[in-house]
Each structure stands twice: as structure tokens, then as C-alpha cells.
Write a protein that holds these residues in place. Structure first.
Motif, PDB file in Angstrom:
ATOM      1  N   ARG A 128       0.849  -1.205   0.000  1.00  0.00           N
ATOM      2  CA  ARG A 128       0.000   0.000   0.000  1.00  0.00           C
ATOM      3  C   ARG A 128       0.878   1.247   0.000  1.00  0.00           C
ATOM      4  NH1 ARG A 128      -3.552  -1.392   5.212  1.00  0.00           N
ATOM      5  NH2 ARG A 128      -1.470  -1.628   6.072  1.00  0.00           N
ATOM      6  N   VAL A 129       0.396   2.309  -0.640  1.00  0.00           N
ATOM      7  CA  VAL A 129       1.209   3.531  -0.707  1.00  0.00           C
ATOM      8  C   VAL A 129       1.096   4.350   0.582  1.00  0.00           C
ATOM      9  CG1 VAL A 129       1.232   3.779  -3.206  1.00  0.00           C
ATOM     10  CG2 VAL A 129      -0.665   4.759  -1.905  1.00  0.00           C
ATOM     11  N   ASP A 130      -0.045   4.219   1.281  1.00  0.00           N
ATOM     12  CA  ASP A 130      -0.283   5.063   2.444  1.00  0.00           C
ATOM     13  C   ASP A 130      -0.117   4.336   3.780  1.00  0.00           C
ATOM     14  OD1 ASP A 130      -2.373   3.426   1.972  1.00  0.00           O
ATOM     15  OD2 ASP A 130      -3.944   4.925   2.211  1.00  0.00           O
ATOM     16  N   ALA A 131       0.367   3.119   3.741  1.00  0.00           N
ATOM     17  CA  ALA A 131       0.539   2.351   4.990  1.00  0.00           C
ATOM     18  C   ALA A 131       1.542   1.229   4.745  1.00  0.00           C
ATOM     19  CB  ALA A 131      -0.809   1.772   5.433  1.00  0.00           C
ATOM     20  N   ASP A 132       1.942   0.567   5.861  1.00  0.00           N
ATOM     21  CA  ASP A 132       2.892  -0.540   5.731  1.00  0.00           C
ATOM     22  C   ASP A 132       2.263  -1.687   4.932  1.00  0.00           C
ATOM     23  OD1 ASP A 132       4.718   0.825   7.224  1.00  0.00           O
ATOM     24  OD2 ASP A 132       4.152  -0.113   9.128  1.00  0.00           O
ATOM     25  N   ALA A 133       3.119  -2.475   4.310  1.00  0.00           N
ATOM     26  CA  ALA A 133       2.638  -3.657   3.580  1.00  0.00           C
ATOM     27  C   ALA A 133       2.083  -4.684   4.572  1.00  0.00           C
ATOM     28  CB  ALA A 133       3.768  -4.263   2.770  1.00  0.00           C
ATOM     29  N   VAL A 134       1.097  -5.467   4.106  1.00  0.00           N
ATOM     30  CA  VAL A 134       0.515  -6.527   4.937  1.00  0.00           C
ATOM     31  C   VAL A 134       0.888  -7.865   4.313  1.00  0.00           C
ATOM     32  CG1 VAL A 134      -1.632  -7.507   5.835  1.00  0.00           C
ATOM     33  CG2 VAL A 134      -1.468  -5.042   5.456  1.00  0.00           C
ATOM     34  N   THR A 135       1.416  -8.802   5.128  1.00  0.00           N
ATOM     35  CA  THR A 135       1.670 -10.135   4.576  1.00  0.00           C
ATOM     36  C   THR A 135       0.377 -10.941   4.646  1.00  0.00           C
ATOM     37  OG1 THR A 135       2.329 -11.087   6.692  1.00  0.00           O
ATOM     38  CG2 THR A 135       4.069 -10.106   5.368  1.00  0.00           C
ATOM     39  N   LEU A 136       0.061 -11.602   3.542  1.00  0.00           N
ATOM     40  CA  LEU A 136      -1.142 -12.433   3.471  1.00  0.00           C
ATOM     41  C   LEU A 136      -0.734 -13.829   3.010  1.00  0.00           C
ATOM     42  CD1 LEU A 136      -3.453  -9.868   1.634  1.00  0.00           C
ATOM     43  CD2 LEU A 136      -3.754 -10.641   3.976  1.00  0.00           C
TER      44      LEU A 136
ATOM     45  N   GLY B 119      14.756   3.024   9.202  1.00  0.00           N
ATOM     46  CA  GLY B 119      13.743   2.252   8.476  1.00  0.00           C
ATOM     47  C   GLY B 119      13.955   2.354   6.974  1.00  0.00           C
ATOM     48  N   ARG B 120      14.288   3.563   6.514  1.00  0.00           N
ATOM     49  CA  ARG B 120      14.533   3.764   5.077  1.00  0.00           C
ATOM     50  C   ARG B 120      15.793   3.028   4.628  1.00  0.00           C
ATOM     51  NH1 ARG B 120      13.129  10.238   4.659  1.00  0.00           N
ATOM     52  NH2 ARG B 120      11.019  10.035   5.485  1.00  0.00           N
ATOM     53  N   ALA B 121      16.690   2.803   5.594  1.00  0.00           N
ATOM     54  CA  ALA B 121      17.919   2.056   5.256  1.00  0.00           C
ATOM     55  C   ALA B 121      17.709   0.547   5.440  1.00  0.00           C
ATOM     56  CB  ALA B 121      19.065   2.536   6.144  1.00  0.00           C
ATOM     57  N   GLY B 122      16.485   0.145   5.731  1.00  0.00           N
ATOM     58  CA  GLY B 122      16.174  -1.281   5.848  1.00  0.00           C
ATOM     59  C   GLY B 122      16.394  -1.859   7.237  1.00  0.00           C
ATOM     60  N   ILE B 123      16.623  -0.986   8.236  1.00  0.00           N
ATOM     61  CA  ILE B 123      16.792  -1.491   9.616  1.00  0.00           C
ATOM     62  C   ILE B 123      15.456  -1.293  10.331  1.00  0.00           C
ATOM     63  CG2 ILE B 123      18.194  -1.376  11.709  1.00  0.00           C
ATOM     64  CD1 ILE B 123      20.266   0.233  10.055  1.00  0.00           C
ATOM     65  N   GLU B 124      14.661  -2.359  10.363  1.00  0.00           N
ATOM     66  CA  GLU B 124      13.300  -2.253  10.912  1.00  0.00           C
ATOM     67  C   GLU B 124      13.300  -2.339  12.438  1.00  0.00           C
ATOM     68  OE1 GLU B 124      10.756  -1.548   9.062  1.00  0.00           O
ATOM     69  OE2 GLU B 124      11.831  -1.712   7.170  1.00  0.00           O
ATOM     70  N   ARG B 190      -3.192   5.509  20.000  1.00  0.00           N
ATOM     71  CA  ARG B 190      -4.582   5.125  19.701  1.00  0.00           C
ATOM     72  C   ARG B 190      -4.911   5.377  18.234  1.00  0.00           C
ATOM     73  NH1 ARG B 190      -7.937   2.761  18.405  1.00  0.00           N
ATOM     74  NH2 ARG B 190     -10.098   2.525  19.070  1.00  0.00           N
ATOM     75  N   SER B 191      -4.390   6.486  17.710  1.00  0.00           N
ATOM     76  CA  SER B 191      -4.649   6.826  16.318  1.00  0.00           C
ATOM     77  C   SER B 191      -4.073   5.768  15.377  1.00  0.00           C
ATOM     78  CB  SER B 191      -4.027   8.197  16.012  1.00  0.00           C
ATOM     79  OG  SER B 191      -4.054   8.443  14.645  1.00  0.00           O
ATOM     80  N   SER B 192      -2.883   5.257  15.706  1.00  0.00           N
ATOM     81  CA  SER B 192      -2.257   4.260  14.830  1.00  0.00           C
ATOM     82  C   SER B 192      -2.995   2.921  14.880  1.00  0.00           C
ATOM     83  CB  SER B 192      -0.785   4.074  15.191  1.00  0.00           C
ATOM     84  OG  SER B 192      -0.682   3.567  16.502  1.00  0.00           O
ATOM     85  N   ALA B 193      -3.819   2.730  15.922  1.00  0.00           N
ATOM     86  CA  ALA B 193      -4.560   1.464  16.036  1.00  0.00           C
ATOM     87  C   ALA B 193      -5.975   1.573  15.477  1.00  0.00           C
ATOM     88  CB  ALA B 193      -4.614   1.030  17.498  1.00  0.00           C
ATOM     89  N   LEU B 194      -6.354   2.752  14.960  1.00  0.00           N
ATOM     90  CA  LEU B 194      -7.741   2.950  14.514  1.00  0.00           C
ATOM     91  C   LEU B 194      -8.144   1.983  13.397  1.00  0.00           C
ATOM     92  CD1 LEU B 194      -8.196   6.846  14.547  1.00  0.00           C
ATOM     93  CD2 LEU B 194      -9.458   5.160  15.911  1.00  0.00           C
ATOM     94  N   THR B 195      -7.239   1.792  12.420  1.00  0.00           N
ATOM     95  CA  THR B 195      -7.584   0.916  11.291  1.00  0.00           C
ATOM     96  C   THR B 195      -7.891  -0.496  11.795  1.00  0.00           C
ATOM     97  OG1 THR B 195      -6.054   2.194   9.946  1.00  0.00           O
ATOM     98  CG2 THR B 195      -6.776   0.103   9.033  1.00  0.00           C
ATOM     99  N   ALA B 196      -7.056  -0.980  12.727  1.00  0.00           N
ATOM    100  CA  ALA B 196      -7.244  -2.340  13.243  1.00  0.00           C
ATOM    101  C   ALA B 196      -8.542  -2.455  14.040  1.00  0.00           C
ATOM    102  CB  ALA B 196      -6.056  -2.732  14.114  1.00  0.00           C
ATOM    103  N   THR B 197      -8.829  -1.458  14.886  1.00  0.00           N
ATOM    104  CA  THR B 197     -10.043  -1.575  15.708  1.00  0.00           C
ATOM    105  C   THR B 197     -11.303  -1.355  14.864  1.00  0.00           C
ATOM    106  OG1 THR B 197      -9.722   0.722  16.440  1.00  0.00           O
ATOM    107  CG2 THR B 197      -8.976  -1.007  17.925  1.00  0.00           C
ATOM    108  N   ASP B 198     -11.192  -0.531  13.830  1.00  0.00           N
ATOM    109  CA  ASP B 198     -12.345  -0.361  12.924  1.00  0.00           C
ATOM    110  C   ASP B 198     -12.651  -1.681  12.200  1.00  0.00           C
ATOM    111  OD1 ASP B 198     -12.638   2.247  13.663  1.00  0.00           O
ATOM    112  OD2 ASP B 198     -11.750   3.123  11.846  1.00  0.00           O
ATOM    113  N   ALA B 199     -11.573  -2.358  11.763  1.00  0.00           N
ATOM    114  CA  ALA B 199     -11.755  -3.654  11.083  1.00  0.00           C
ATOM    115  C   ALA B 199     -12.371  -4.667  12.038  1.00  0.00           C
ATOM    116  CB  ALA B 199     -10.419  -4.157  10.553  1.00  0.00           C
ATOM    117  N   ARG B 200     -11.923  -4.652  13.298  1.00  0.00           N
ATOM    118  CA  ARG B 200     -12.498  -5.557  14.303  1.00  0.00           C
ATOM    119  C   ARG B 200     -13.982  -5.259  14.504  1.00  0.00           C
ATOM    120  NH1 ARG B 200     -11.260  -3.876  20.079  1.00  0.00           N
ATOM    121  NH2 ARG B 200     -12.787  -2.342  19.372  1.00  0.00           N
ATOM    122  N   ASP B 201     -14.297  -3.981  14.674  1.00  0.00           N
ATOM    123  CA  ASP B 201     -15.696  -3.618  14.912  1.00  0.00           C
ATOM    124  C   ASP B 201     -16.597  -4.019  13.742  1.00  0.00           C
ATOM    125  OD1 ASP B 201     -14.927  -2.629  17.316  1.00  0.00           O
ATOM    126  OD2 ASP B 201     -14.869  -0.532  16.688  1.00  0.00           O
TER     127      ASP B 201
END
Lengths: 196, 246
Positions: A128-136, B119-124, B190-201
Motif C-alpha cells: 500500500r502507498v499510504d501504509a505498511d505492507a501486509v503479509t497475506l 527504516g529507510r535504510a532497511g533497519i526495521e 490510539r490513532s495508529s490502532a484505529l484501522t485495526a479496531t475499525d476492522a475488528r468492529d
């Protein structure tokens, strides 16, 4: 070519062909999701695109059986068919709801593994361009998908935990009612989205 | 120092808990305190919907995405030394080293962590924590806990959650980590978790059971460094079918 090599090829070829077929199945399904998003249609349009592919690619009977656990054994044929049909509608509605707009997402297949003769795992990433990639990781048995593990979280385990909890509190009929409500909620959200 | 003492006490209690590891398979969530946990979940869910979620959505809409990312990077950077330490404590020297390298790079070139240069240099970010340390040391299974503010956790993971969530940034920022900064940290998380909790709901029929299972699997994923054994229940289901046919 020696007889031993011929035998080895004869043994491994079906596995290699099956793995290629499973990869095709998953890639076709992922292509369908991209097509649904790109269609620009509403919820019903996306569901119409995704539905036939779910029917082909998913082993809904196995998903239903595993999701219900012990309850599956207690159901007669009518109950099993009723649940499997409802589950298929839920799967289609969920995908039509989640894959609702195209924003340059793309799927990449990163590998195929075959842990057992009749099983394979097709590893993909949703970039995704606006978020991290998801492994599926798609789990297939006899060429059809029965589980998807997204970033380490198994869809089948979530269903099993969710449905077991509902059956414990409301019984099997309560589970059917809740799934119908969930499908209706997805549809209503889709109508709201179309009205905006 | 008071916070440090609380953290160390909690850590010691978890260590004692390790001596009484619960007798259930590691692949299953063990929830003998489900009644309490469900009540706690319901209370937190109300508070979340009434206060935290609207604030987090407001936060996400007020700040442009790059600013929001910068704030999240900043707080994650403050948590990186603890992650590095936990990596080393597990004997995962490569992961600990990566986190240490990230911290040094992002704290300097990355302007105090605002820019994720590493992160941009690949060190996650390796995201190691005390719960994973205890698991590596043999405390594999633990009781599920759902606590106000902390959220879904286990007895084993609780001290690590408290250290990671509340104490780690405070150690580095000192008194600068007062209420305004702590609130910004909470809203960012909390904001970074919104997508996950919305999907759960959207997906869950029983949100508590769904959250418990999702958290359990995320923890397994971390314990196995992103490659956990997946319990697919298929063999069990096929065996049952054979029994039915006989």
C-alpha cells in the motif's frame, strides 16, 4: 535419464503442478480484489465481482466445518448447508466492504510452500502507498483456500474463537442471526456509501 | 524513581508467575478470568467510544499525515532502547543490535527520532519486549488479562506492557514527559490502532472473543519472530469427518 531420476520426476511433478495451480488460484483471487476496487462501483457492484471468485477459490465447507468445531458434528445436512451458504455470503460481504477503493495497492506473490501432500501455503504481500505492507499467507487444501493469515493473525482462528463464543452464549440459531445482521450491516454501510 | 520501583516490582511478580505457568496448550488463549476480563473490556470499550476514539480521530484529522508519522516515530524511538535490551536478554543479538543501531541513527541523523532514517535504510524496528524475554526464558503460557488503560494482555506480558507503554519514554525524557506529552503519546498510539479496531468492529460478532484471539495470535507471531506455527485445525476436522463416516 536413469530409471531412478524418472521415478523422482514422476513423484515430484504432480506436487510442482499442484503448487503452480494453487499460486494461480490465489493470484486470480487477488486480481479480482484489485478489479473490484478499480471498478469504482458501489458495495453491490464489488460483491458481484468478488462473489463468483469466492465460490471458485474458497473451500467454504471446510471453513464452515473448522469454524464451528464440535457444533458442526451436531448439525444435520440442512443445518450445515444453511450455515455454509450464510458463511459464503459473509465472506463476500467482508471483502466487498474492506476492498472498497483503489489507491495504487498491489499484490506480490513471495513464495509457495507445500507442508503436506494435499496442502500448500501461497505467501503474498499487499503493498500500500499510504501504509505498511501486509503479509497475506493463503492456506489451500486440494486447490482451494481455507485460511488466510494476515500479519501472523489467522482468519480461521478468529472465526473459530468468535463463533464458539457466540454459540456458547446464544446457541447456533443466535450465531445464524448475528451473521445475518452482520451481512445486513455491511450492505447498509454500502448503501450509505453509495448515497454520499 | 517511583515509576522504576513499580516497574521492577511488577517484573518480579511476573517472574514469580513464571513458576506457576498455566497448563494449557501454547496455541490457545487461556482465559479462566473471562468474567472479569469481559466486564473490564465492556467498561474500556465505552470509555474508548465516548472519549479516546473521538479524540484520536480528531488528532488524525488535525495533523497532516507526515506530522502524525513524525510524532509516532519520535515516541517509537524512545521505546527502542528497551526493545534492544529485551532482544539482548533473549540472546537475539542481531535483533538487539538492529534496535541499538536504529536508536543511534534515528536519534542523531533522524532529528531525535522524528524521521525514521534507519527504516529507510532497511533497519526495521524489532519490537521486542519483556513478555517475549519471559517466554524465551520458559514462561510460554499465561492467563489472559484485559485491564483498563493497558488493554488486552496476559499476566506474563503485563510488566512489559507497563514498562514499554508508560515507563520507557519517561526514562529518556524525564520530567519533560509530563501530562501534555504523555497525552500526545496516547493519542498517537490510539490513532495508529484505529484501522485495526475499525476492522475488528466491522467483522467481529463477539468483539471481546475476537480481540482476545487476535491479541493471542499477535503475541505468538512476536514470540516466533514473525513465523509462528499456524494451527489450522484441519487435521482435527478431517479426523472428525472420518469418525462420522464410520
Amino acid at each position: 535419464m536413469s530409471i531412478r531420476r524418472l521415478l523422482l520426476v514422476a513423484l515430484l511433478l504432480p506436487c510442482a503442478l499442484a503448487a503452480a495451480d494453487d499460486r494461480d488460484t490465489v493470484e486470480q483471487f487477488n486480481d479480482t480484489l484489485i478489479r473490484a476496487m478499480k471498478s469504482g462501483g458501489n458495495f453491490a457492484d464489488r460483491a458481484a465481482i468478488i462473489g463468483p471468485q469466492v465460490e471458485v477459490a474458497f473451500d467454504v465447507d471446510t471453513i464452515a466445518r473448522v469454524s464451528l468445531g464440535r457444533t458442526w458434528r451436531e448439525l444435520d445436512d440442512h443445518g450445515r448447508t444453511q450455515f455454509a451458504e450464510l458463511l459464503e455470503s459473509l465472506i463476500v460481504a467482508t471483502y466487498a466492504d474492506r476492498f472498497d477503493r483503489f489507491n495504487d495497492q498491489r499484490f506480490e506473490t513471495t513464495g509457495v510452500e507445500a507442508p503436506k501432500a494435499d496442502r500448500s501455503v501461497v505467501k503474498t504481500r499487499l503493498v500500500r502507498v499510504d501504509a505498511d505492507a501486509v503479509t497475506l499467507d493463503y492456506y489451500l487444501t486440494n486447490g482451494r483456500i481455507y485460511n488466510i493469515v494476515a500479519d501472523g493473525v489467522s482468519d480461521l482462528s478468529l472465526r473459530r474463537a468468535d463463533y464458539t463464543a457466540i454459540i456458547g452464549r446464544k446457541g447456533f440459531d443466535g450465531l445464524l442471526a448475528d451473521i445475518r445482521s452482520k451481512i445486513a450491516a455491511y450492505r447498509d454501510d454500502g448503501m450509505d456509501e453509495a448515497a454520499q | 524513581m517511583k515509576w522504576l520501583r513499580v516497574g521492577l516490582l511488577a517484573t518480579s511478580l511476573a517472574g514469580l508467575g513464571a513458576c506457576a505457568s498455566d497448563p494449557v496448550p501454547e496455541m490457545q488463549a487461556y482465559d479462566p478470568w473471562e468474567g472479569f476480563n469481559r466486564a473490564s473490556y465492556r467498561a474500556m470499550d465505552v470509555a474508548d467510544r465516548v472519549a479516546l476514539q473521538p479524540l484520536a480521530r480528531g488528532y488524525a484529522s488535525v495533523f497532516p499525515a507526515p506530522v502524525e508519522t513524525g510524532i509516532a516515530n519520535f515516541f517509537q524511538n524512545l521505546r527502542t532502547p528497551l526493545s534492544a535490551l529485551c532482544g539482548f536478554l533473549q540472546g537475539k543479538f542481531d535483533r538487539g543490535g538492529k534496535d541499538l543501531g536504529r536508536f543511534l541513527l534515528n536519534s542523531t541523523v533522524g532529528l531525535a527520532g522524528l524521521i525514521d532514517v534507519a527504516g529507510r535504510a532497511g533497519i526495521e524496528f524489532q519490537d521486542e519486549d519483556l513478555g517475549q524475554v519471559f517466554a524465551t526464558w520458559g514462561y510460554r503460557r499465561s492467563r489472559v488479562l484485559y485491564l483498563p488503560i493497558v488493554g488486552p494482555t496476559t499476566v506474563r506480558d503485563l510488566p512489559g506492557d507497563v514498562l514499554n507503554r508508560f515507563l520507557s519514554p519517561r526514562w529518556l525524557l524525564g520530567d519533560a514527559y509530563g501530562w501534555p506529552v504523555a497525552t500526545l503519546d496516547s493519542l498517537s498510539l490510539r490513532s495508529s490502532a484505529l484501522t485495526a479496531t475499525d476492522a475488528r468492529d466491522a467483522a467481529a460478532l463477539d468483539p471481546y472473543a475476537f480481540t482476545r484471539e487476535g491479541n493471542h495470535q499477535r503475541r505468538l507471531d512476536k514470540l516466533y519472530d514473525g513465523d509462528p506455527p499456524v494451527e489450522d485445525f484441519l487435521d482435527e476436522a478431517l479426523d472428525e469427518s472420518d469418525d462420522d463416516a464410520q
